[in-house]
Design a protein around this motif. Structure first.
Motif, PDB file in Angstrom:
ATOM      1  N   ARG A   1       2.334   1.370  -3.380  1.00  0.00           N
ATOM      2  CA  ARG A   1       1.612   2.504  -4.451  1.00  0.00           C
ATOM      3  C   ARG A   1       1.425   3.529  -4.345  1.00  0.00           C
ATOM      4  NH1 ARG A   1      -1.823  -1.444  -2.986  1.00  0.00           N
ATOM      5  NH2 ARG A   1      -1.740  -3.063  -4.319  1.00  0.00           N
ATOM      6  N   ASP A   2       1.167   3.839  -2.597  1.00  0.00           N
ATOM      7  CA  ASP A   2       0.903   5.646  -2.864  1.00  0.00           C
ATOM      8  C   ASP A   2       2.770   6.330  -3.579  1.00  0.00           C
ATOM      9  OD1 ASP A   2      -1.027   5.300  -1.798  1.00  0.00           O
ATOM     10  OD2 ASP A   2      -1.135   5.337   0.076  1.00  0.00           O
TER      11      ASP A   2
ATOM     12  N   LEU B   1       2.015  -4.348  -8.349  1.00  0.00           N
ATOM     13  CA  LEU B   1       1.080  -2.880  -7.605  1.00  0.00           C
ATOM     14  C   LEU B   1       0.660  -2.784  -8.858  1.00  0.00           C
ATOM     15  CD1 LEU B   1       4.504  -1.660  -5.909  1.00  0.00           C
ATOM     16  CD2 LEU B   1       2.143  -2.238  -4.699  1.00  0.00           C
TER      17      LEU B   1
ATOM     18  N   GLY C   1       0.958  -1.321   0.004  1.00  0.00           N
ATOM     19  CA  GLY C   1      -0.044   0.589   0.146  1.00  0.00           C
ATOM     20  C   GLY C   1       0.720   0.854  -0.188  1.00  0.00           C
TER      21      GLY C   1
END
Length: 198
Positions: A76-77, A173, A73
């Motif tokens: 991805r950011d 991803l 997560g």
């Protein structure tokens, strides 16, 4: 009969011996019973050991997956921020890089260094770019955005990458957003192999 029983009118209790035969009493061999119990307990122990081994392997696999993919997560950011830096560098005109004043050049170098450092840190944690250009289109790794009529390339070949894709370990991803060739050599050969008489 005793005189007391006769005077009271009661019939005396008489015990009749019953012969024990194979029909009315089962003979259980204690050694066989112990062997059967031993076999059952051994089977239980083996099953328990096998279950514990399976649990250990499953837990080890879960720990490794968690260790490998826990930052998915966050990664991805970070990719969004890295993309923003890349787009900022792309929109800068070439003359600003060459003819700009010292402040502008320093700003551009700072953006480039920040982007490289972010890419390095992502790679350090197992986030790798997906090699797409020139590869056969794979719907698990690529997201087709458009088709490009290009007879020089085999049909289904990635000819343009709009946005780079990234993977962490063996998980995707973000798929690469790509343009795919249409109408190349494999397209013509597939038409020749189609049976049109059916």
């Amino acid at each position: 009969m005793s005189d007391e029983n006769a005077a009271s009118g009661e019939t005396p209790e008489v015990e009749i011996p019953v012969e024990e035969t194979a029909d009315n009493v089962e003979q259980i061999d204690p050694i066989e019973a112990l062997r059967a119990e031993n076999s059952e307990l051994k089977d239980r122990v083996l099953r328990t050991v096998a279950e514990m081994e399976n649990l250990r392997k499953r837990t080890e696999r879960d720990v490794n997956d968690t260790r490998s993919y826990a930052i998915a997560g966050f990664a991805r950011d970070m990719l969004s921020a890295t993309d923003a830096l890349s787009r900022a560098l792309m929109v800068l005109p070439a003359e600003a890089r060459e003819n700009g004043d010292a402040t502008t050049k320093s700003l551009i170098e700072g953006i480039e260094m920040t982007e490289r450092e972010m890419q390095r840190l992502l790679a350090k944690h197992g986030v790798t770019p997906i090699d797409a250009k020139g590869q056969k289109f794979d719907p698990h790794k690529h997201q087709a955005m458009f088709e490009v009529p290009d007879p020089s390339q085999p049909e289904g070949t990635v000819v343009q990458v709009v946005q780079a894709g990234f993977a962490i370990g063996d998980r995707i991803l973000r798929p690469a957003m790509v343009g795919v060739a249409k109408g190349g050599p494999s397209h013509a050969s597939s038409e020749e192999t189609v049976d049109k008489s059916a």
